[in-house]
Design an enzyme around this catalytic site. Structure first.
Site, short mmCIF file in Angstrom:
data_model
loop_
_atom_site.label_atom_id
_atom_site.label_comp_id
_atom_site.label_asym_id
_atom_site.label_seq_id
_atom_site.Cartn_x
_atom_site.Cartn_y
_atom_site.Cartn_z
N LYS A 176 0.86 -1.18 0.00
CA LYS A 176 0.00 0.00 0.00
C LYS A 176 0.90 1.23 0.00
O LYS A 176 1.96 1.24 0.65
CB LYS A 176 -0.89 -0.02 1.26
N SER A 194 -9.97 -0.26 7.12
CA SER A 194 -9.39 -0.18 5.78
C SER A 194 -8.72 -1.44 5.26
O SER A 194 -8.33 -1.48 4.08
CB SER A 194 -8.41 0.98 5.69
N SER A 236 -9.80 2.22 2.93
CA SER A 236 -8.92 2.95 2.07
C SER A 236 -7.93 2.07 1.30
O SER A 236 -7.33 2.54 0.33
CB SER A 236 -8.13 3.96 2.89
N1 GLN Z 1 -13.24 4.44 6.39
C1 GLN Z 1 -12.60 4.85 7.60
C2 GLN Z 1 -12.20 6.30 7.50
O1 GLN Z 1 -12.41 6.89 6.47
C3 GLN Z 1 -11.42 3.98 7.90
C4 GLN Z 1 -10.21 4.31 7.12
C5 GLN Z 1 -9.02 3.49 7.51
O2 GLN Z 1 -9.15 2.45 8.18
N2 GLN Z 1 -7.85 3.97 7.13
O3 GLN Z 1 -11.69 6.87 8.43
#
Ligand code: GLN
Length: 500
Positions: A79, A178, A154
């Site tokens: 990532k 995410s 994400s």
């Molecule tokens: N969807 C969640 C957010 O936007 C989690 C994102 C993540 O785990 N990086 O904060």
């Protein structure tokens, strides 16, 4: 050779050991697929094909000379939140469009040391803020099961790349879901370990008290293989914890050996189910598939017990107070002076800061910096930030109470399957998609998502398993035993089925 990308990590290791194929051939196979098909998916931001080829050749030579590292020569990708020395590290943002990291994240070093080959850096929501990968400066990622759908976020690029058969496994990070939610949307298994299990050194910070790196693969065993080199205490991360070091692959094999050919390999396992996780807003088909999977777990010997956890809507509000607060502090380092993007012709220092940040950050990141700064500001700090911290403590307590009566807690990973790209959800609606995953981060617990079926229009559905602190092995072996008796994890996306 055309099916190499459908092999499991275990099969890849055996194939390399038995000389059915070389790492050079394997690496070439994946690069060819990426070159032919990623234009449809957009999962990679940066390719490192040339260094990968050289590393693969070196890996083959080392193996020929008796190097026994199991993962030697197995491809993967990172990532783009992890710093990679000498390689562009964007975190999905224009702010870091030209940032070549001067050092490697600890997990990058560790995965290198295990002998794995990185094929590049994967797309993601900007600074890991989002649930659909649409906030990336480098464009949206398409779901390989249905190109008109989001891959989740994400870590959308990580999930889409694995589900497309571009890499067998990928690293990802999880602040509020995410790893698990994209795993669910793309038909994969993904694990977020206990907070402190994996070093955060060199992982660009979103919300430091919640961020944790983990692995994505097609099966629990694939995840175990990649997670192994990632874990361990790191003196360069003050929140990394010294703890017993498990051997995940060995633990999974041990679980299978202990079960023998019992028809009830999960006898004795107590799975907690909380009605709070089957709340309004849960899609009927998702609920049906999750309940059917729980029946399969019961058929394999597990018992279902009722537990209670904090109302997910309270958890959601707590997360969306604390995560932006931490983000607003973490992202203050991007000032146009030290890293990345700088606006043109600033008139003075304030203009330099203001324009660099307004032009360098996208709307979702700006929204969170604003709400986070507000929650931390004098006069509001106690009402918002301190209060949310107190609620966080109660959420931890509720999980602890629930675990008195069960070994793992099961729930849907997300309330729906993958939704359409460019649906332009208002932010609050998108945040609702995180209801089932964020409690785990607030408590620092480990959790995984595993595929448990498809909707009537062919989209994957995920089941979340939450474990007690440090019990990644328990989670992985539970899912592994399930996967030994079911085939949800063996279904392939449309793109994975394409040969090139
Ligand atoms: N969807 C969640 C957010 O936007 C989690 C994102 C993540 O785990 N990086 O904060």
């Amino acid at each position: 050779m055309s099916e190499l990308h459908l092999l499991s990590t275990q099969q890849l290791i055996t194939g390399l050991q038995d000389k059915q194929f070389s790492s050079a051939e394997l690496t070439e196979h994946y690069i060819k697929r990426i070159d032919a098909l990623d234009s449809k998916i957009n999962s990679f931001i940066t390719h490192t094909s040339e260094t990968a080829r050289a590393q693969a050749q070196a890996a083959d030579e080392m193996r020929a000379q008796g190097d026994k590292r199991p993962l030697l020569g197995v491809p993967m990708a990172h990532k783009d939140i992890f710093c990679t020395q000498g390689v562009l590290t964007t975190c999905g943002s224009k702010m870091l469009h030209n940032f070549i990291s001067p050092y490697d994240a600890t997990i990058v070093t560790n995965i290198d040391k295990a002998g794995m080959i990185s094929l590049g850096k994967l797309n993601m929501d900007e600074f890991a803020m989002g649930s659909d990968n649409e906030s990336s400066y480098y464009g949206a990622v398409h779901n390989p099961w249905n190109l008109e759908r989001v891959p989740g976020g994400s870590s959308g690029g990580s999930a889409a790349a694995v589900a497309s058969g571009f890499v067998p496994v990928a690293t990802a990070s999880d602040t509020g879901g995410s790893i698990r939610q994209p795993a669910s949307f793309c038909g994969l298994t993904g694990i977020k370990p206990t907070y402190g299990r994996v070093s955060r050194f060199g992982m660009i910070a979103y919300a430091s008290s919640l961020d944790q790196a983990g692995s994505l693969g097609r099966s629990a065993m694939d995840c175990a293989y990649l997670l192994q080199p990632m874990i361990g205490h790191d003196p360069r991360d003050a929140t990394s914890i010294k703890h017993d070091m498990p051997d995940y692959v060995q633990d999974l094999n041990h679980a299978v050996a202990t079960a023998g050919d019992s028809a009830k390999p999960l006898e004795g396992l107590r799975i907690g189910v909380a009605k709070e996780y089957f709340s309004k807003g849960l899609d009927a088909e998702v609920e049906q598939a999750v309940r059917a999977a729980l029946k399969q777990y019961e058929a394999l010997g597990a018992t279902i017990v009722e537990v209670n956890i904090t109302d997910p809507e309270i958890t959601l509000a707590t997360y969306y107070m604390l995560a932006p607060a931490e983000a607003s502090s973490n992202l203050s380092r991007f000032d146009g002076v030290r890293f990345g993007y700088r606006c043109e012709n600033p008139t003075d220092l304030i203009d330099l800061y203001t324009r660099s940040r307004s032009e360098g950050f996208g709307p979702e990141v700006q929204r969170r910096i604003l709400t986070g700064t507000y929650a931390l500001s004098a006069g509001y700090f106690d009402a918002y930030y301190t209060k949310a911290q107190k609620v966080r403590r109660l959420i931890v307590q509720d999980f602890e109470d629930a675990f008195v009566n069960c070994d793992v807690i099961a729930s849907p990973t997300a309330p729906t399957a993958a939704y359409k790209l460019a649906e332009d959800l208002d932010p609050a609606t998108m945040y609702l998609g995180d209801v089932y995953t964020i409690g785990v981060n607030l408590a620092g617990l480990p959790a995984l998502s595993q595929p448990v079926g498809l909707t009537s229009n062919g989209l994957p559905i995920g089941l979340q398993l939450i474990g007690q602190y440090w019990q990644e092995s328990k989670l992985l072996s539970t899912a592994h035993l399930f996967q030994q008796h079911t085939d949800h994890h063996l279904q392939h996306s449309t793109i994975a089925k394409e040969t090139v």
